[in-house]
Design a protein around this motif. Structure first.
Motif, PDB file in Angstrom:
ATOM      1  N   GLY A  45      -8.643  -0.599  -9.233  1.00 15.12           N
ATOM      2  CA  GLY A  45      -7.393  -1.275  -9.564  1.00 15.12           C
ATOM      3  C   GLY A  45      -7.551  -2.040 -10.864  1.00 15.12           C
ATOM      4  N   VAL A  46      -6.509  -2.055 -11.686  1.00 16.33           N
ATOM      5  CA  VAL A  46      -6.541  -2.808 -12.940  1.00 16.33           C
ATOM      6  C   VAL A  46      -5.307  -3.693 -13.024  1.00 16.33           C
ATOM      7  N   LYS A  47      -5.465  -4.819 -13.705  1.00 17.27           N
ATOM      8  CA  LYS A  47      -4.357  -5.763 -13.866  1.00 17.27           C
ATOM      9  C   LYS A  47      -4.251  -6.127 -15.339  1.00 17.27           C
ATOM     10  N   ASP A  48      -3.062  -5.886 -15.909  1.00 17.82           N
ATOM     11  CA  ASP A  48      -2.832  -6.234 -17.307  1.00 17.82           C
ATOM     12  C   ASP A  48      -1.389  -6.691 -17.465  1.00 17.82           C
ATOM     13  N   ASN A  49      -0.850  -6.588 -18.676  1.00 15.39           N
ATOM     14  CA  ASN A  49       0.519  -7.041 -18.932  1.00 15.39           C
ATOM     15  C   ASN A  49       1.555  -6.243 -18.154  1.00 15.39           C
ATOM     16  N   ASN A  50       1.193  -5.037 -17.730  1.00 19.48           N
ATOM     17  CA  ASN A  50       2.111  -4.190 -16.960  1.00 19.48           C
ATOM     18  C   ASN A  50       2.033  -4.463 -15.459  1.00 19.48           C
ATOM     19  N   GLY A  51       1.213  -5.435 -15.070  1.00 17.52           N
ATOM     20  CA  GLY A  51       1.068  -5.748 -13.657  1.00 17.52           C
ATOM     21  C   GLY A  51      -0.131  -5.046 -13.039  1.00 17.52           C
ATOM     22  N   TRP A  52      -0.091  -4.890 -11.727  1.00 13.10           N
ATOM     23  CA  TRP A  52      -1.202  -4.286 -10.976  1.00 13.10           C
ATOM     24  C   TRP A  52      -0.979  -2.791 -10.810  1.00 13.10           C
ATOM     25  N   GLN A  53      -2.007  -2.014 -11.120  1.00 13.72           N
ATOM     26  CA  GLN A  53      -1.989  -0.573 -10.891  1.00 13.72           C
ATOM     27  C   GLN A  53      -3.308  -0.184 -10.237  1.00 13.72           C
ATOM     28  N   ASP A  54      -3.252   0.777  -9.323  1.00 11.76           N
ATOM     29  CA  ASP A  54      -4.503   1.254  -8.741  1.00 11.76           C
ATOM     30  C   ASP A  54      -4.440   2.756  -8.528  1.00 11.76           C
ATOM     31  N   GLU A  55      -5.607   3.338  -8.375  1.00 12.36           N
ATOM     32  CA  GLU A  55      -5.706   4.791  -8.233  1.00 12.36           C
ATOM     33  C   GLU A  55      -6.910   5.137  -7.364  1.00 12.36           C
ATOM     34  N   SER A  56      -6.706   6.045  -6.419  1.00 15.07           N
ATOM     35  CA  SER A  56      -7.795   6.527  -5.568  1.00 15.07           C
ATOM     36  C   SER A  56      -8.311   7.854  -6.101  1.00 15.07           C
ATOM     37  N   PHE A  57      -9.597   8.096  -5.913  1.00 13.31           N
ATOM     38  CA  PHE A  57     -10.200   9.352  -6.344  1.00 13.31           C
ATOM     39  C   PHE A  57     -11.496   9.551  -5.573  1.00 13.31           C
ATOM     40  N   ARG A  58     -12.046  10.744  -5.656  1.00 15.42           N
ATOM     41  CA  ARG A  58     -13.274  11.063  -4.928  1.00 15.42           C
ATOM     42  C   ARG A  58     -14.467  10.304  -5.514  1.00 15.42           C
ATOM     43  N   VAL A  59     -15.418   9.990  -4.643  1.00 12.13           N
ATOM     44  CA  VAL A  59     -16.604   9.240  -5.064  1.00 12.13           C
ATOM     45  C   VAL A  59     -17.358   9.990  -6.159  1.00 12.13           C
ATOM     46  N   GLU A  60     -17.339  11.314  -6.104  1.00 12.38           N
ATOM     47  CA  GLU A  60     -18.072  12.103  -7.096  1.00 12.38           C
ATOM     48  C   GLU A  60     -17.548  11.877  -8.515  1.00 12.38           C
ATOM     49  N   GLU A  61     -16.304  11.395  -8.638  1.00 11.66           N
ATOM     50  CA  GLU A  61     -15.722  11.142  -9.951  1.00 11.66           C
ATOM     51  C   GLU A  61     -16.044   9.747 -10.477  1.00 11.66           C
ATOM     52  N   LEU A  62     -16.623   8.888  -9.638  1.00 14.26           N
ATOM     53  CA  LEU A  62     -16.798   7.487 -10.008  1.00 14.26           C
ATOM     54  C   LEU A  62     -17.628   7.286 -11.277  1.00 14.26           C
ATOM     55  N   PRO A  63     -18.774   7.965 -11.456  1.00 16.25           N
ATOM     56  CA  PRO A  63     -19.543   7.733 -12.688  1.00 16.25           C
ATOM     57  C   PRO A  63     -18.722   7.994 -13.952  1.00 16.25           C
ATOM     58  N   GLU A  64     -17.945   9.077 -13.938  1.00 13.59           N
ATOM     59  CA  GLU A  64     -17.124   9.403 -15.104  1.00 13.59           C
ATOM     60  C   GLU A  64     -16.036   8.353 -15.318  1.00 13.59           C
ATOM     61  N   ARG A  65     -15.429   7.888 -14.223  1.00 11.91           N
ATOM     62  CA  ARG A  65     -14.382   6.869 -14.340  1.00 11.91           C
ATOM     63  C   ARG A  65     -14.955   5.558 -14.888  1.00 11.91           C
ATOM     64  N   LEU A  66     -16.123   5.173 -14.410  1.00 16.45           N
ATOM     65  CA  LEU A  66     -16.740   3.936 -14.891  1.00 16.45           C
ATOM     66  C   LEU A  66     -17.154   4.058 -16.357  1.00 16.45           C
ATOM     67  N   LYS A  67     -17.568   5.249 -16.736  1.00 14.39           N
ATOM     68  CA  LYS A  67     -18.033   5.470 -18.109  1.00 14.39           C
ATOM     69  C   LYS A  67     -16.926   5.184 -19.113  1.00 14.39           C
ATOM     70  N   TYR A  68     -15.696   5.582 -18.784  1.00 12.18           N
ATOM     71  CA  TYR A  68     -14.591   5.448 -19.730  1.00 12.18           C
ATOM     72  C   TYR A  68     -13.587   4.370 -19.326  1.00 12.18           C
ATOM     73  N   LEU A  69     -13.990   3.491 -18.421  1.00 12.68           N
ATOM     74  CA  LEU A  69     -13.095   2.417 -17.990  1.00 12.68           C
ATOM     75  C   LEU A  69     -12.989   1.350 -19.082  1.00 12.68           C
ATOM     76  N   PRO A  70     -11.777   1.014 -19.540  1.00 11.45           N
ATOM     77  CA  PRO A  70     -11.643  -0.031 -20.567  1.00 11.45           C
ATOM     78  C   PRO A  70     -12.177  -1.365 -20.060  1.00 11.45           C
ATOM     79  N   LYS A  71     -12.912  -2.053 -20.893  1.00  9.70           N
ATOM     80  CA  LYS A  71     -13.517  -3.299 -20.444  1.00  9.70           C
ATOM     81  C   LYS A  71     -12.676  -4.525 -20.775  1.00  9.70           C
ATOM     82  N   HIS A  72     -11.514  -4.331 -21.422  1.00  7.85           N
ATOM     83  CA  HIS A  72     -10.700  -5.472 -21.835  1.00  7.85           C
ATOM     84  C   HIS A  72      -9.645  -5.847 -20.795  1.00  7.85           C
ATOM     85  N   ARG A  73      -9.655  -5.196 -19.609  1.00 11.35           N
ATOM     86  CA  ARG A  73      -8.683  -5.506 -18.564  1.00 11.35           C
ATOM     87  C   ARG A  73      -9.411  -5.952 -17.295  1.00 11.35           C
ATOM     88  N   ASP A  74      -8.718  -6.752 -16.488  1.00 13.66           N
ATOM     89  CA  ASP A  74      -9.262  -7.115 -15.176  1.00 13.66           C
ATOM     90  C   ASP A  74      -9.339  -5.847 -14.329  1.00 13.66           C
TER      91      ASP A  74
END
Length: 476
Positions: A45-74
């Motif tokens: 889940g991320v929180k920014d000026n657009n409010g709260w958004q979240d997304e579910s996905f398979r655990v196998e995708e987690l490394p790729e998601r973390l790799k490209y996750l923007p670090k400037h948002r909660d």
């Protein structure tokens, strides 16, 4: 559109993979308890000026998601894994961590301290108060996330014990600002190397408990023994003492001795808490088993839907720790059992269960047979069996919803297993073995007789009575 992947992997958006000597895997501490090789779902889940958004996905995708996750948002991640996209208790699949969210910065004595100072205060507090040392401590940008990792992930069957550990850690860490709203299995916590916009500081791992060059992990049952007020052996002993006390003094409500009543109440507090939650969780699981056995992949048909979703609401109301969890959990069961039933009808048919749950959380009681009790619905198994038309065959598949005959069958099987563990063979095996021994004795006795030996000498040699030897010799 994905809340993560629309951020292209450029130098600006890619998380900086920090080289460290803290024994952490690539892409951060989350990969210590989320194995990309396992099936399951997690949610970011991320929180920014657009409010709260979240997304579910398979655990196998987690490394790729973390790799490209923007670090400037909660940014936040579930600590547990689920069978489907909904992060509800009824969808829980496994977890490999107990955790706490300590808002230590809210304690006046510790305000204005550096993260490393807060870490040292926490570790000293654990040592002084007999709290097990965590595997690691994460700085959230304000407070601390201590985490206790397990050797192996625990399944749904161990969820009640996991929740009990969470509750006990909350109580014992309250002096350090432990958040009572952050102990449930669907909780999300801040992701390492992402910003906390309230302070402008980044979440980071402050400390790792090293064990032979690796992050220290706990055996789950050993952690439970360290944290919970009583071990399993002590609980069994308390049940025994309670039974003896009830036999001697009568039911608890009629005790003349206030001291005895208080001692029994304290001794059984933990048992009652576990059993009531465990029963509700098991019944919710049974509801899925019953629906699948009766109706198959087509789901619960019209005419039965209201009944099933109403029972689901009753069970949910009995195990949740926060009223805000009621409707998310109910939505998850709605998707499983009655996806074709409109949501407004579900809210209408479950409104009474919801109201009674709110009354319970408000501390209200209702009178029943001269006693003040929890206002939430309580159902007998026989009532559920009759209302849902559960057959004996379906009862055998259930965890806890079954009748008297099925209970007898299970008790008999338990006794048989206990006898097998003690080395007592099955009856047919025992009879066959006895028959083989008898035939061997007959052949031996007749062989000795053929050698010319007397009956009394044969009896002495075989350690049998003379009458038994005669039966061997003359038996057809």
């Amino acid at each position: 559109m994905s809340i993560i992947k629309h951020n292209l992997p450029t130098e600006e958006t890619q998380i900086e993979i920090i080289e460290n000597d803290l024994l952490l895997p690539e892409y951060g501490e989350a990969m210590l308890y989320h194995d990309a090789g396992r099936f399951g779902y997690v949610k970011i889940g991320v929180k920014d000026n657009n409010g709260w958004q979240d997304e579910s996905f398979r655990v196998e995708e987690l490394p790729e998601r973390l790799k490209y996750l923007p670090k400037h948002r909660d940014s936040y991640l579930t600590q547990s894994e689920f069978k489907g996209p909904q992060k509800a208790v009824s969808n829980f699949l496994r977890t490999q961590v107990n955790f706490s969210d300590c808002d230590i910065y809210k304690i006046p004595l510790y305000q204005g301290r550096e993260p490393e100072e807060l870490r040292d205060i926490f570790l000293l507090f654990c040592a002084d108060n007999g709290i097990p040392t965590p595997s690691l401590i994460v700085f959230s940008g304000q407070g601390l996330y201590p985490k206790w990792l397990f050797d192996y992930p625990i399944p749904y069957a161990a969820l009640i014990k996991w929740r009990a550990i969470q509750q006990e850690l909350l109580v014992r860490l309250t002096p350090l600002g432990a958040d009572p709203g952050a102990i449930d299995v669907s909780r999300v916590l801040r992701i390492e190397n992402t910003v906390n916009t309230k302070t402008g500081k980044f979440a980071k791992v402050l400390w790792v408990n090293e064990d032979h060059g690796k992050v220290a992990r706990w055996d789950f049952d050993m952690l439970a023994d360290e944290v919970l007020p009583h071990t399993k052996a002590e609980l069994i002993e308390m049940r025994k003492k309670r039974a003896e006390a009830k036999k001697k003094h009568g039911i608890i409500s009629s005790y003349d001795s206030e001291v005895l009543r208080q001692e029994l109440e304290q001794a059984n507090r933990h048992i009652r808490e576990l059993s009531s939650e465990g029963l509700a969780l098991a019944r919710l699981k049974d509801l899925e088993i019953i629906a699948d056995a009766r109706f198959g992949p087509m789901g619960v048909p019209q005419g039965e839907r209201d009944k099933y979703i109403f029972y689901a609401s009753i069970f949910i109301a009995q195990f949740i720790k926060n009223p805000l969890q009621f409707y998310p959990e109910l939505r998850a069961m709605h998707q499983k059992l009655t996806p074709s039933l409109p949501w407004n009808e579900i809210q209408s048919s479950t409104s009474t269960a919801y109201r009674k749950m709110l009354d319970a959380f408000a501390g209200k009681k209702v009178e029943y047979k001269g006693r003040m009790i929890d206002p939430r619905y309580k159902l007998k198994n026989q009532t559920i069996i009759e209302q849902l038309q559960i057959t004996p065959g379906i009862e055998r598949k259930c965890i806890t919803i079954y009748g008297r005959e099925e209970r007898k069958r299970r008790q008999q099987r338990q006794k048989e297993r206990a006898r097998r563990e003690q080395g007592v063979p099955e009856r047919k095996v025992y009879i066959l073995k006895r028959h083989e021994e008898l035939q061997a004795n007959i052949e031996k006795a007749r062989g000795l007789r053929a050698e010319g030996k007397k009956v009394k000498d044969i009896a002495l040699e075989m350690d049998k009575s003379a009458k038994t030897i005669e039966s061997y010799l003359y038996q057809r």
